[in-house]
Design a protein around this motif. Structure first.
Motif, PDB file in Angstrom:
ATOM      1  N   SER A   1      -9.121   7.111  -0.581  1.00  0.00           N
ATOM      2  CA  SER A   1      -9.613   7.349  -1.950  1.00  0.00           C
ATOM      3  C   SER A   1     -10.873   8.196  -1.871  1.00  0.00           C
TER       4      SER A   1
ATOM      5  N   GLY B   1     -13.652  10.623  -4.484  1.00  0.00           N
ATOM      6  CA  GLY B   1     -14.057  10.926  -5.846  1.00  0.00           C
ATOM      7  C   GLY B   1     -15.326  11.751  -5.885  1.00  0.00           C
TER       8      GLY B   1
ATOM      9  N   ASP C   1     -18.263  13.157  -9.019  1.00  0.00           N
ATOM     10  CA  ASP C   1     -18.698  13.305 -10.404  1.00  0.00           C
ATOM     11  C   ASP C   1     -19.795  14.351 -10.467  1.00  0.00           C
TER      12      ASP C   1
ATOM     13  N   GLY D   1     -15.407  15.886 -12.988  1.00  0.00           N
ATOM     14  CA  GLY D   1     -15.085  14.947 -11.934  1.00  0.00           C
ATOM     15  C   GLY D   1     -13.708  15.167 -11.352  1.00  0.00           C
TER      16      GLY D   1
ATOM     17  N   ALA E   1     -10.849  12.777  -8.861  1.00  0.00           N
ATOM     18  CA  ALA E   1     -10.515  11.527  -8.175  1.00  0.00           C
ATOM     19  C   ALA E   1      -9.171  11.699  -7.483  1.00  0.00           C
TER      20      ALA E   1
ATOM     21  N   SER F   1      -6.404   9.679  -4.767  1.00  0.00           N
ATOM     22  CA  SER F   1      -6.031   8.474  -4.018  1.00  0.00           C
ATOM     23  C   SER F   1      -4.696   8.711  -3.331  1.00  0.00           C
TER      24      SER F   1
END
Length: 407
Positions: free
Chosen positions: A83, A85, A87, A102, A104, A106
């Motif tokens: 995972s 991420g 921002d 952002g 993200a 996974s």
């Protein structure tokens, strides 16, 4: 903790307002893990960055600020869980202020999920996708891709581009190899602007299957329909590619920002490429159509592109503006192959250049009944150029004459 900038700037990189951005760029990261345990893992607790200029790395000039994080359980990405991420806080991309953004990602048990967004005073962008990159066959899907009121000019740092784009994208497919690619998707345009060109609505559809593909589109504009039709096929041995295309652009000048120019284009043609294993690239293309209200009967180009030389078998253009014939060999580089040298000749007959005045940056040039010739000879790396140009009646702005000759 790392500073991005010249070494002599590190001691004084305090972040004061008066200091150049490139001297204030900063990255602080915290990483922990147990890579040698029975159940290994790595954790990026945080990666804080500020005043990052992607222009330093060849990208768009920017000032990026934000935080990233991630975790990997199991060091084999195919079977482990990953995972990641990021921002963005208040930043600048090109000349556009970015309020937030952002990404993200996974990857759990081989299943991939991706989301991303960007919110700016110059518009918004959002993307949601998924896939199985290690499955057989591999799969991918963009369930939602949307832009709203997007002005690409400031974002890309292009002063001559102003847009207000609104569109939705969807795409899905699977593949084991290039010839086994199976994909379909569409880009749906909502009312938009590109410079002075207005898009009312439109759809561009993609389809690929079994080594062939097509791209079909029709976009309704203020002056008519912009139409696109292309097809591509790839041979089983991946050594031959054939393509056909038809394009109609009724108000190209407005989309290019040429408000006072009536520029349109309608082109149809074919192209073929062939590259035997380890061999040179052979190409052939033929176009026909009209541009600037001037038809051209044919533009033919055939030849072979070698590692250090271009063998031009045919260069042939017929239009009401000019006629061109050419052929020969152009060597580039300094390899032994290029030392065979260049011997390329291009001959042009000028008929009437006045239609080119539709281009805004083209000088006020009119010329009729001319003849030109260019010859390139010599070894690769140090070619010799010889040329001549003779014109009958001509006019450049307020200057005119009955003949001109340049050697």
């Amino acid at each position: 903790e790392a500073w991005l900038g010249s070494p002599d700037s590190m001691a004084g990189a305090s972040g004061d307002e008066g200091e150049p951005e490139s001297r204030r760029a900063r990255v602080v990261a915290g990483l922990q893990g147990r890579p040698f345990e029975a159940l290994p893992f790595l954790v990026l607790d945080s990666l804080d960055f500020s005043d990052i200029d992607m222009g330093t790395f060849g990208g768009i000039p920017s000032n990026l600020n934000g935080t990233a994080w991630g975790r990997l359980d199991g060091l084999d990405i195919r079977n482990g869980d990953l995972s990641l991420g990021m921002d963005l806080s208040r930043s600048r991309l090109g000349q556009a202020p970015v309020d937030s953004g952002g990404v993200a990602v996974s990857l759990m048990g081989g299943d991939l999920d991706l989301t991303g967004y960007l919110s700016s005073s110059e518009g918004d962008f959002r993307l949601e996708g998924s896939g199985a990159p290690f499955a057989a066959p591999r799969t991918f899907q963009i369930a939602e891709g949307a832009v709203r009121n997007l002005n690409l000019g400031p974002l890309l740092d292009k002063e001559d581009l102003q847009t207000e784009l609104n569109a939705d994208l969807d795409l899905e497919g699977s593949w084991r190899s290039v010839r086994e690619l199976d994909a379909r998707g569409s880009l749906v345009f909502l009312p938009s602007l590109v410079n002075q060109g207005r898009i009312q609505e439109g759809v561009v559809a993609l389809r690929a299957q079994g080594g062939s593909g097509s791209l079909e589109g029709r976009i309704r504009t203020g002056e008519g329909d912009l139409a696109l039709s292309t097809s591509v096929s790839l041979s089983e041995g991946l050594n031959d590619l054939n393509a056909e295309a038809e394009i109609r652009l009724p108000d190209l000048g407005e989309f290019l920002g040429w408000a006072d120019s009536e520029v349109d284009m309608e082109v149809a043609g074919t192209a073929a490429l062939s590259w035997p294993d380890g061999g040179p690239l052979a190409f052939s293309s033929e176009l026909r159509g009209q541009a600037l209200g001037t038809p051209f009967d044919s533009l033919v180009l055939r030849g072979v592109l070698e590692k250090s030389a271009l063998q031009m078998d045919t260069l042939w253009i017929r239009s009401s503006i000019l006629e061109v014939d050419g052929g020969g060999r152009f060597a580039h580089g300094e390899t032994s192959e290029a030392q065979d040298g260049s011997d390329l000749t291009i001959v042009a007959r000028v008929l009437d250049l006045s239609p080119l005045g539709s281009f805004p940056d083209w000088p006020m040039l009119e010329a009729r009944e001319g003849h030109g010739e260019l010859r390139i000879t010599g070894p690769g790396g140090s070619p010799s150029l010889e040329g001549s140009l003779e014109l009958g009646t001509w006019r450049v702005r307020e200057f005119s004459g009955d003949s001109a000759r340049v050697l």
